[in-house]
Design a protein around this motif. Structure first.
Motif, PDB file in Angstrom:
ATOM      1  N   ILE A  85       1.157  -1.243  -0.142  1.00 45.15           N
ATOM      2  CA  ILE A  85       0.109   0.061  -0.215  1.00 45.15           C
ATOM      3  C   ILE A  85       0.744   1.392   0.132  1.00 45.15           C
ATOM      4  CG2 ILE A  85      -1.785   1.443   1.323  1.00 45.15           C
ATOM      5  CD1 ILE A  85      -2.648  -1.489   2.513  1.00 45.15           C
ATOM      6  N   ARG A  89       0.936   4.220  -2.884  1.00 44.18           N
ATOM      7  CA  ARG A  89       0.451   5.899  -2.074  1.00 44.18           C
ATOM      8  C   ARG A  89       1.825   6.495  -2.939  1.00 44.18           C
ATOM      9  NH1 ARG A  89      -3.760   5.619   0.451  1.00 44.18           N
ATOM     10  NH2 ARG A  89      -4.071   4.143   2.267  1.00 44.18           N
ATOM     11  N   SER A 156      -6.976   7.871  -0.663  1.00 45.83           N
ATOM     12  CA  SER A 156      -8.053   6.574  -0.223  1.00 45.83           C
ATOM     13  C   SER A 156      -7.757   5.430   0.918  1.00 45.83           C
ATOM     14  CB  SER A 156      -7.880   5.705  -1.761  1.00 45.83           C
ATOM     15  OG  SER A 156      -8.610   6.974  -2.656  1.00 45.83           O
ATOM     16  N   ARG A 157      -8.705   4.986   1.620  1.00 49.42           N
ATOM     17  CA  ARG A 157      -8.391   3.548   2.870  1.00 49.42           C
ATOM     18  C   ARG A 157     -10.562   3.606   2.445  1.00 49.42           C
ATOM     19  NH1 ARG A 157      -6.656   6.658   7.795  1.00 49.42           N
ATOM     20  NH2 ARG A 157      -6.732   4.363   8.272  1.00 49.42           N
ATOM     21  N   TYR A 168     -12.661   9.775   9.739  1.00 50.33           N
ATOM     22  CA  TYR A 168     -10.746   9.440   9.059  1.00 50.33           C
ATOM     23  C   TYR A 168     -10.662  11.192   8.373  1.00 50.33           C
ATOM     24  CZ  TYR A 168     -10.886   4.421  10.562  1.00 50.33           C
ATOM     25  OH  TYR A 168     -10.975   3.936  11.679  1.00 50.33           O
ATOM     26  N   GLU A 344      -8.237  -2.649   1.368  1.00 55.42           N
ATOM     27  CA  GLU A 344      -7.243  -1.067   0.955  1.00 55.42           C
ATOM     28  C   GLU A 344      -6.798  -1.083  -0.317  1.00 55.42           C
ATOM     29  OE1 GLU A 344      -7.226   1.066   4.559  1.00 55.42           O
ATOM     30  OE2 GLU A 344      -5.394   1.990   3.663  1.00 55.42           O
ATOM     31  N   VAL A 348      -6.819   1.474  -3.112  1.00 57.44           N
ATOM     32  CA  VAL A 348      -5.463   2.267  -3.718  1.00 57.44           C
ATOM     33  C   VAL A 348      -5.444   2.226  -5.240  1.00 57.44           C
ATOM     34  CG1 VAL A 348      -3.349   3.033  -2.546  1.00 57.44           C
ATOM     35  CG2 VAL A 348      -4.981   2.552  -0.892  1.00 57.44           C
TER      36      VAL A 348
END
Length: 418
Positions: A85, A89, A156-157, A168, A344, A348
């Protein structure tokens, strides 16, 4: 219409390949040792893997459409051993930075504000994050996204349906890795919590949610001695400044801990929500939030341009949800994995694909505008404001995908035609 006629048709895979060549975001991928990918033409494999997972096809379905040049096991291996992840990102941040260099997105927004909102994704029922969402009437989780006012996705999550989304809302502005660093955030009514207003104020973030039924909220006077000739009936509470002053040192410590990365805003808000009403620090933060929210509500009531700006910001993220769903055509809004980390990761991945296609669209739109200018067509800035990178009429999603991709050279012109 004239501009669209001068734009080429683009396959999603083509856009991913081009943007990887321009931004070199594939350099973030690789085995944990970072000694070398040990994959022949690794960047090409990363492009195919991003396409497979970002569009929701999965390795098996994607391999069937890639002409037999790559197997499902090879795609799955690249995803499992070479991409995490954090890598995704960082790759998305490269695309955001390159996107911000073009002048066209500056006609849509300055990047100083972002909007936060969630959209539903279905999952298997037997799942750690799976819950039944009352509003959507389905079982699954929420893809919670932050989108800048120039249409690019920043963060994004994936969260559970039962989670209070405002918990969040501040994380992305502090964890965003790109050069686009907004300090103003819009949200729907979920963002109007007093505790969120208080914490945002401490962090120097301007929280500007779209609030429905604001008449049901309490407005607070600064002190009991104040009376107003026209709006006095709006106020039904008084700010406890003594409680706020008492916890000022703790407020500063909290802000420094969050800014240094020791604490995440979501962790603080989740803990505050679990505290009893007798916890004085939680009450103090909410009291600070009441003061900030009252000021915002008075501006919201009086300023029509503020209401339009907030509504415009929240509308952009709703358009982004639809665009991201359009690109996740293989998943049809369904996450196949039961692993929360993989869920998740899929969100992403989709963000990376969405930003890649948005960047490709801006490149094609910029070149089309230069072509029109060379033909004597007048281009007004007011007309450019109605464009967006979410156009899909020239986007091809289906069919057999060629794997002998030859990325185009990075365009030298990022400016708009004069």
């Amino acid at each position: 219409t004239q501009m669209m006629a001068h734009m080429p048709e683009r396959a999603v895979l083509e856009a991913i390949s081009n943007t990887e060549n321009w931004a070199q975001w594939g350099r973030h991928f690789g085995p944990p040792s970072r000694l070398g990918p040990q994959i022949k033409d690794a960047n090409h494999r990363y492009v195919l893997t991003t396409f497979a997972y970002g569009c929701g096809l999965g390795p098996t379905e994607a391999a069937r459409h890639l002409g037999g040049t790559v197997s499902a096991d090879q795609l799955a291996f690249a995803d499992r051993r070479h991409v995490d992840i954090a890598d995704l990102r960082a790759a998305s941040a490269d695309l955001i930075n390159l996107y911000a260099r073009f002048e066209l997105p500056q006609q849509w927004g300055t990047g100083q504000s972002a909007a936060a909102d969630g959209t539903h994704f279905e999952t298997y029922e037997d799942n750690l994050l799976s819950e039944h969402h009352i509003r959507y009437g389905k079982t699954g989780g929420i893809a919670y996204r932050h989108v800048a006012d120039n249409y690019i996705a920043l963060f994004s999550r994936f969260i559970a349906c039962g989670t209070y989304e405002a918990t969040y809302i501040l994380d992305a502005l502090l964890q965003n890795l790109s050069d686009v660093q907004p300090r103003r955030v819009h949200a729907d009514t979920h963002g109007q919590s007093a505790a969120v207003f208080g914490l945002a104020y401490l962090l120097g973030i301007e929280l500007m949610p779209r609030i429905r039924r604001w008449q049901n909220l309490t407005l607070y006077r600064s002190d009991n001695a104040n009376r107003y000739s026209r709006i006095n009936s709006l106020f039904s509470g008084t700010i406890n400044w003594t409680l706020i002053h008492e916890h000022y040192p703790q407020f500063m410590q909290l802000a420094l801990a969050i800014q240094s990365g020791t604490l995440a805003p979501s962790a603080v808000l989740a803990r505050l929500n679990s505290y009893s009403t007798r916890n004085r620090f939680a009450l103090a933060l909410k009291e600070l939030g009441n003061a900030v929210r009252t000021t915002y509500l008075l501006e919201w009531i009086m300023d029509d341009s503020l209401r339009r700006a907030v509504h415009k910001g929240t509308t952009k993220i709703e358009r982004h949800h639809k665009f991201a769903e359009h690109l996740a055509f293989g998943a049809r809004g369904h996450l196949r994995s039961n692993n929360p980390a993989d869920q998740e990761k899929a969100i992403v991945y989709n963000e990376l694909v969405t930003n890649a296609v948005a960047l490709q669209t801006v490149v094609d739109q910029t070149q089309a505008l230069h072509t029109l200018k060379s033909k004597g067509v007048s281009i007004r800035p007011a007309d450019l404001a109605f464009l967006s990178p979410y156009a899909t009429s020239k986007l091809k999603r289906f069919g057999d995908y060629p794997t002998d991709l030859k990325p185009e050279a990075m365009p030298t012109c990022t400016a708009l035609p004069l």
